[in-house]
Design a protein around this motif. Structure first.
Motif: not given
Ligand code: FAD
Length: 322
Positions: A212, A237, A255, A270, A289
């Motif tokens: 994200r 992600s 998923t 994350s 990160n």
């Molecule tokens: P976030 O959790 O928002 O993390 C963003 C990270 O980026 C943070 O750690 C932050 O510190 C870092 N960041 C922000 N800005 C910067 C920057 N400028 N420079 C460096 N670092 C930065 N997720 C999956 O990925 N795959 C799946 O298959 C999947 N299946 C799911 C199934 C179910 C039933 C459920 C409930 C959830 C599922 N999820 C899945 C979602 C999962 O729980 C997380 O919500 C998702 O992985 C979060 O995505 P993220 O890490 O990109 O975002």
């Protein structure tokens, strides 16, 4: 298991997928003395690919050609393969744990009233018996399975079992099998490939994956540049997919796709448990990160605490110089 093991091969854009060769190596590991018979289904001649199958370890190859096999369909391919299986009476059938493998093997196993061990990541030999190892509970535990009796299907996760060394001195028969593939109820007119060009995500040796934190579709561009320099593919992600920064075909995780590249670079991810389920078996994990407490660092071999918008372009530049 076995006197004869059938390996169902898969081709993409006219070339055999690497997981086909890994499946041949798996068959040899299950029983070194068994005859390994490759099968290729298509609407075109597959003699060149069959030869490649043999160079990579198959003892002989059966090609199946029919107009109704132009694009993959569970109905058409299972009809064709049922003919081959009934003619050959193999002791075991191995295929990649790919989209087609996941679709086809349970269907065939149900038709034949037999077993299936899916998503195998390793095979050990214990007292002359193959022990199949597969992750369960989203990769938090491993299960070991053996086959007591009868024909069983096995699917192997891409990029886990090494293929045999390609050897052009290997030889074997290539025979054509006539099949009757009845008109299909579902006709696939076109297949649109959505993943990044060139490297297939599930078989890529290097994956640069965005979270994200990339903030927009344009934010993915530096990741594509880094992936290009490394000859890899781009993943994501679910956070990035849900935010519509990229297509869901890139999603890695519980998923999404399960990947095991040699190098996985997690960019602004994350490290949620659902994401780790799809990539934690990667051989080397690099995490970038800005939060030193991010969970992704718990599985990373190398961690860079910093802003992705600064780190990724610098990394790409450095690698271009190397
Ligand atoms: P976030 O959790 O928002 O993390 C963003 C990270 O980026 C943070 O750690 C932050 O510190 C870092 N960041 C922000 N800005 C910067 C920057 N400028 N420079 C460096 N670092 C930065 N997720 C999956 O990925 N795959 C799946 O298959 C999947 N299946 C799911 C199934 C179910 C039933 C459920 C409930 C959830 C599922 N999820 C899945 C979602 C999962 O729980 C997380 O919500 C998702 O992985 C979060 O995505 P993220 O890490 O990109 O975002």
């Amino acid at each position: 298991m076995s006197d004869k093991l059938l390996v169902i091969g898969e081709a993409r854009h006219g070339e055999l997928r690497h997981v086909t060769f890994e499946a041949v190596a798996a068959a040899k590991r299950i029983d070194d003395g068994a005859e390994v018979v490759g099968v290729l289904c298509s609407h075109e001649d597959m003699n060149e690919q069959a030869q490649e199958f043999i160079y990579n370890g198959a003892d002989r190859v059966i090609t199946v050609k029919h107009d109704n096999l132009e694009t993959y369909s569970s109905e058409g391919y299972s009809q064709a393969l049922m003919t081959v299986i009934n003619n050959e009476s193999p002791d075991g059938i191995i295929m990649g744990h790919t989209a087609s493998g996941k679709d086809l093997t349970p269907r065939l196993a149900a038709k034949l009233d037999t077993g299936l061990i899916s998503d195998v990541t390793d095979i050990e030999i214990n007292d002359d018996q193959a022990v199949f190892i597969r992750p369960i509970y989203s990769g938090k535990a491993f299960e070991k399975k053996t086959i007591s009796d009868g024909l069983t299907f096995v699917t192997i996760r891409p990029n886990n079992l090494p293929a045999l060394e390609r050897d052009e001195s290997r030889s074997g028969d290539i025979t054509a099998q006539e099949v009757d593939v009845k008109d299909l109820n579902t006709v696939i007119k076109d297949v649109i490939q959505k993943t990044s060009e060139g490297v297939d995500l599930s078989e890529a040796n290097v994956i640069v994956s965005g979270g994200r934190a990339v903030k927009s579709a344009e934010g993915f561009e530096p990741l594509y540049e880094l992936a290009d320099v490394l000859g890899g593919a781009v993943g994501a992600s679910r956070g990035a997919c849900d935010a519509e920064y990229c297509d869901y075909s890139l999603q890695i995780g519980q998923t999404g796709k399960v990947v095991t590249p040699d190098l996985y670079i997690a960019v602004g991810i994350s490290g949620a448990i659902q994401h780790l389920a799809g990539m934690s078996n990667s051989k080397v994990i690099v995490a970038i990160n800005k939060d030193p407490e991010a969970n992704i660092f718990n599985v990373a071999d190398y961690g860079i605490v910093g802003d992705i918008f600064e780190v990724v372009p610098k990394l790409t530049e450095e690698l271009k110089q190397a």
